[in-house]
Design a protein around this motif. Sequence first.
Motif, PDB file in Angstrom:
ATOM      1  N   ALA A 250       0.922  -1.528  -0.005  1.00 55.97           N
ATOM      2  CA  ALA A 250      -0.172   0.104   0.125  1.00 55.97           C
ATOM      3  C   ALA A 250       0.605   1.271  -0.118  1.00 55.97           C
ATOM      4  CB  ALA A 250      -0.727  -0.020   1.468  1.00 55.97           C
ATOM      5  N   LEU A 251       1.535   1.078   0.911  1.00 54.01           N
ATOM      6  CA  LEU A 251       3.016   2.394   1.442  1.00 54.01           C
ATOM      7  C   LEU A 251       3.650   2.524  -0.423  1.00 54.01           C
ATOM      8  CD1 LEU A 251       4.168   4.439   2.514  1.00 54.01           C
ATOM      9  CD2 LEU A 251       5.984   2.647   2.868  1.00 54.01           C
ATOM     10  N   MET A 252       3.906   1.472  -1.182  1.00 52.45           N
ATOM     11  CA  MET A 252       4.793   1.527  -2.656  1.00 52.45           C
ATOM     12  C   MET A 252       3.486   1.936  -3.206  1.00 52.45           C
ATOM     13  SD  MET A 252       7.713   1.582  -1.854  1.00 52.45           S
ATOM     14  CE  MET A 252       8.177   1.546  -3.119  1.00 52.45           C
ATOM     15  N   GLN A 253       2.381   1.961  -3.248  1.00 46.83           N
ATOM     16  CA  GLN A 253       1.068   1.874  -4.317  1.00 46.83           C
ATOM     17  C   GLN A 253       0.984   0.656  -5.311  1.00 46.83           C
ATOM     18  OE1 GLN A 253       1.364   5.886  -6.151  1.00 46.83           O
ATOM     19  NE2 GLN A 253      -0.475   6.439  -4.619  1.00 46.83           N
ATOM     20  N   SER A 254       1.374  -0.051  -5.009  1.00 50.51           N
ATOM     21  CA  SER A 254       1.331  -1.453  -5.735  1.00 50.51           C
ATOM     22  C   SER A 254       0.035  -2.307  -5.502  1.00 50.51           C
ATOM     23  CB  SER A 254       2.637  -2.405  -5.278  1.00 50.51           C
ATOM     24  OG  SER A 254       4.291  -2.000  -5.119  1.00 50.51           O
ATOM     25  N   PRO A 255      -0.036  -2.546  -6.539  1.00 49.29           N
ATOM     26  CA  PRO A 255      -1.361  -3.645  -6.781  1.00 49.29           C
ATOM     27  C   PRO A 255      -1.368  -5.257  -5.919  1.00 49.29           C
ATOM     28  CG  PRO A 255      -1.589  -2.645  -9.170  1.00 49.29           C
ATOM     29  CD  PRO A 255       0.191  -2.128  -8.336  1.00 49.29           C
ATOM     30  N   ILE A 256      -1.814  -5.600  -5.858  1.00 52.69           N
ATOM     31  CA  ILE A 256      -1.946  -7.025  -5.144  1.00 52.69           C
ATOM     32  C   ILE A 256      -2.630  -8.267  -6.091  1.00 52.69           C
ATOM     33  CG2 ILE A 256      -1.822  -8.510  -2.371  1.00 52.69           C
ATOM     34  CD1 ILE A 256      -1.857  -6.321  -1.233  1.00 52.69           C
ATOM     35  N   ILE A 257      -1.886  -9.639  -5.634  1.00 52.65           N
ATOM     36  CA  ILE A 257      -2.376 -10.434  -6.493  1.00 52.65           C
ATOM     37  C   ILE A 257      -2.516 -11.315  -5.159  1.00 52.65           C
ATOM     38  CG2 ILE A 257      -2.475 -12.047  -8.476  1.00 52.65           C
ATOM     39  CD1 ILE A 257      -2.068 -10.576 -10.066  1.00 52.65           C
ATOM     40  N   SER A 258      -3.246 -11.923  -5.094  1.00 50.97           N
ATOM     41  CA  SER A 258      -3.116 -13.354  -3.506  1.00 50.97           C
ATOM     42  C   SER A 258      -3.357 -14.510  -3.990  1.00 50.97           C
ATOM     43  CB  SER A 258      -3.761 -12.793  -1.920  1.00 50.97           C
ATOM     44  OG  SER A 258      -3.720 -13.795  -1.270  1.00 50.97           O
ATOM     45  N   ALA A 259      -2.456 -15.441  -4.058  1.00 51.38           N
ATOM     46  CA  ALA A 259      -2.370 -16.953  -4.446  1.00 51.38           C
ATOM     47  C   ALA A 259      -3.635 -17.640  -3.371  1.00 51.38           C
ATOM     48  CB  ALA A 259      -1.283 -17.313  -5.240  1.00 51.38           C
ATOM     49  N   CYS A 260      -3.471 -16.860  -2.466  1.00 54.26           N
ATOM     50  CA  CYS A 260      -4.657 -17.615  -1.909  1.00 54.26           C
ATOM     51  C   CYS A 260      -6.024 -16.778  -1.332  1.00 54.26           C
ATOM     52  CB  CYS A 260      -4.015 -17.467  -0.251  1.00 54.26           C
ATOM     53  SG  CYS A 260      -2.548 -18.635   0.151  1.00 54.26           S
ATOM     54  N   ASP A 261      -6.266 -15.693  -2.444  1.00 54.94           N
ATOM     55  CA  ASP A 261      -7.708 -15.571  -2.408  1.00 54.94           C
ATOM     56  C   ASP A 261      -8.262 -16.766  -2.168  1.00 54.94           C
ATOM     57  OD1 ASP A 261      -9.791 -14.278  -4.181  1.00 54.94           O
ATOM     58  OD2 ASP A 261      -8.509 -12.450  -2.832  1.00 54.94           O
ATOM     59  N   VAL A 262     -10.089 -16.335  -2.242  1.00 55.24           N
ATOM     60  CA  VAL A 262     -10.670 -17.055  -2.313  1.00 55.24           C
ATOM     61  C   VAL A 262     -11.600 -17.116  -3.245  1.00 55.24           C
ATOM     62  CG1 VAL A 262     -11.493 -16.434   0.142  1.00 55.24           C
ATOM     63  CG2 VAL A 262     -12.389 -14.743  -1.469  1.00 55.24           C
ATOM     64  N   GLY A 263     -11.027 -16.623  -3.821  1.00 55.86           N
ATOM     65  CA  GLY A 263     -11.075 -16.950  -5.784  1.00 55.86           C
ATOM     66  C   GLY A 263     -10.752 -18.111  -7.074  1.00 55.86           C
ATOM     67  N   ILE A 264      -9.425 -18.654  -5.948  1.00 54.96           N
ATOM     68  CA  ILE A 264      -8.173 -19.247  -6.653  1.00 54.96           C
ATOM     69  C   ILE A 264      -8.950 -20.292  -5.905  1.00 54.96           C
ATOM     70  CG2 ILE A 264      -6.023 -19.666  -6.628  1.00 54.96           C
ATOM     71  CD1 ILE A 264      -5.379 -17.435  -6.505  1.00 54.96           C
ATOM     72  N   LYS A 265      -9.428 -22.179  -6.896  1.00 49.11           N
ATOM     73  CA  LYS A 265      -9.520 -22.860  -5.793  1.00 49.11           C
ATOM     74  C   LYS A 265      -8.513 -23.793  -7.234  1.00 49.11           C
ATOM     75  CE  LYS A 265     -13.577 -21.732  -3.713  1.00 49.11           C
ATOM     76  NZ  LYS A 265     -13.304 -21.396  -2.904  1.00 49.11           N
ATOM     77  N   ALA A 266      -7.794 -24.888  -5.651  1.00 51.17           N
ATOM     78  CA  ALA A 266      -6.421 -25.899  -6.642  1.00 51.17           C
ATOM     79  C   ALA A 266      -6.855 -27.008  -6.003  1.00 51.17           C
ATOM     80  CB  ALA A 266      -5.563 -24.733  -6.562  1.00 51.17           C
ATOM     81  N   SER A 267      -6.823 -27.679  -6.735  1.00 53.79           N
ATOM     82  CA  SER A 267      -6.678 -29.361  -5.464  1.00 53.79           C
ATOM     83  C   SER A 267      -6.287 -30.335  -6.535  1.00 53.79           C
ATOM     84  CB  SER A 267      -8.343 -29.610  -5.689  1.00 53.79           C
ATOM     85  OG  SER A 267      -8.946 -29.860  -6.699  1.00 53.79           O
ATOM     86  N   VAL A 268      -5.465 -31.401  -5.219  1.00 59.61           N
ATOM     87  CA  VAL A 268      -5.040 -32.758  -5.945  1.00 59.61           C
ATOM     88  C   VAL A 268      -6.399 -33.765  -5.902  1.00 59.61           C
ATOM     89  CG1 VAL A 268      -2.904 -34.729  -5.360  1.00 59.61           C
ATOM     90  CG2 VAL A 268      -3.170 -32.397  -4.430  1.00 59.61           C
ATOM     91  N   LYS A 269      -6.153 -33.785  -7.225  1.00 63.07           N
ATOM     92  CA  LYS A 269      -7.299 -35.117  -8.035  1.00 63.07           C
ATOM     93  C   LYS A 269      -6.632 -36.943  -7.912  1.00 63.07           C
ATOM     94  CE  LYS A 269      -9.396 -34.238 -11.824  1.00 63.07           C
ATOM     95  NZ  LYS A 269      -9.391 -34.347 -13.359  1.00 63.07           N
TER      96      LYS A 269
END
Length: 519
Positions: A250-269
């Motif tokens: 936020a201090l650097m005005q940098s957009p953040i992408i979180s690989a743990c966001d609730v909009g990301i789903k990943a699973s081992v089938k």
Amino acid sequence: MPRFLSTTTTTSSMTLDDATELKEFINYIDSLKNYEKSGVPQDAGTDSDRGFDLGRMRRLMNRLDNPLSKFKAVHIAGTKGKGSTAAYLSNILRAEGYSVGCYTSPHILTIRERILVGRLGQPVSAEVLSCHFRKIKHILDQAVELENGHLSHFEVFTAVAFSLFAQENVDIAVIEAGLGGSRDATNVISSSGLAASIITTIGEEHLAALGGSLESIALAKAGIIKQGRPVVLGGPFLPHIEHILREKAALMQSPIISACDVGIKASVKGLGTLNDRPCQSCDMSVLLQNDIPLRLELSDVNLSMFGRHQLQNAVTAACAALCLRHQGWRISDGSIKGGLENTSLLGRSQFLTSKEAEALGLLGTTVLLDGAHTKESAKALIEMIQMAFPDARLALVVAMASDKDHSAFAKEFLSSKHLEAAILTEASIAGGKIRTTAPSLLKDCWTQASKELGIEILQDRRTDYQNMSEPATILAAEGSLTKSMNVATQILRERTGDVPRILVVTGSLHIVSMVLATL
């Protein structure tokens, strides 16, 4: 393309052609201060008066005509996972047809493997590296003299890599920080040259060098976040640690992408086999509408590197690729999948083939090599083994550097299921003995850890364990790696019968290097 290990530059870890062609270069960098061999001074990685002086690197970059201005870069920091994430992302970009430079450390068999360059992801050739070194040697000589001999092995090698990437006209470079971030020699990338930064994980490693706390480590690694440039957060992070990273962004005005966001789903089938090695089949879905909108749907992605932590690394790399696509880079979903599937690393969840095991005299035993050396990586390794082989019996061969938390590492394995034996040995670190831990000291640490856990152990394999209703884990110290593996395998055969058995070589990428060097 595998990444290799060990900071040693001895001829035993290289081909004869390498040793001959690179002799002048190796002698040159080996004459410089090598903190990978001696250990990093207290607070050297912190953004403080005691931290490394980045001015040296900036002046060296200027003398080399600012090579970082010739290409875009993705900068990766993190306690664990940064090498895997770098490999995944580099292969995604190569799959799209880009010429990619990838700079990582340490290496396994030869220093050339720290610098991957081009569309095929091959280590730079000995000839190209040697010729480039000779081309810029007069500049390096001048810099070393003007800096009063304070330029280090890592600083000069990093400068050579950046200069080489510029010479080879790479489209983009994926650059792994060596230690921390703020004061790491790689942290001379300008905001205008940075495509994105990635912070994979934050853990308690290199505590003394990075300020002594998890919070100070997070601050050091957050130092790679640049003004207005996006940052991908791998994770998962403790809430207060993620707050530190987000606050810096936020201090650097940098957009953040979180690989743990609730909009990301990943699973081992499920689990399978690819080229005589296990693989995990995964699904991955990304749908983000935050700072940067991202979308991806992948199914049946076959990852050669096992474990949920490697799936998280793959998701982090995919998010970085999508971030680049948002900036205008041409990256298809197919290239993301293909790049992920084409990635493997020596010493990272690496199962030897049956032929390789036979070459070691271990036919009939599953052999797993993994450079885990922290509490967190030990836990991830155990979870991976239990996922892939829930009923297997384990024997460990362990060698560790002296600056690691031996007790915490030992407790993770001693608390796990099905551990039959731990054979403690030693491996040279960066070609030297300064940071090597003697087998007897490791055994003392494991013995004390077992007492603190209230777990019964046997002190060597000759103890009569046959009459015990629940055979305890055997601890033994051996000076020889070959003997250690043979003893561990023999114990497995004596104690397990027809039950699946796995010999795990771990504790350091350097011991992994020793095993691979014999194949």
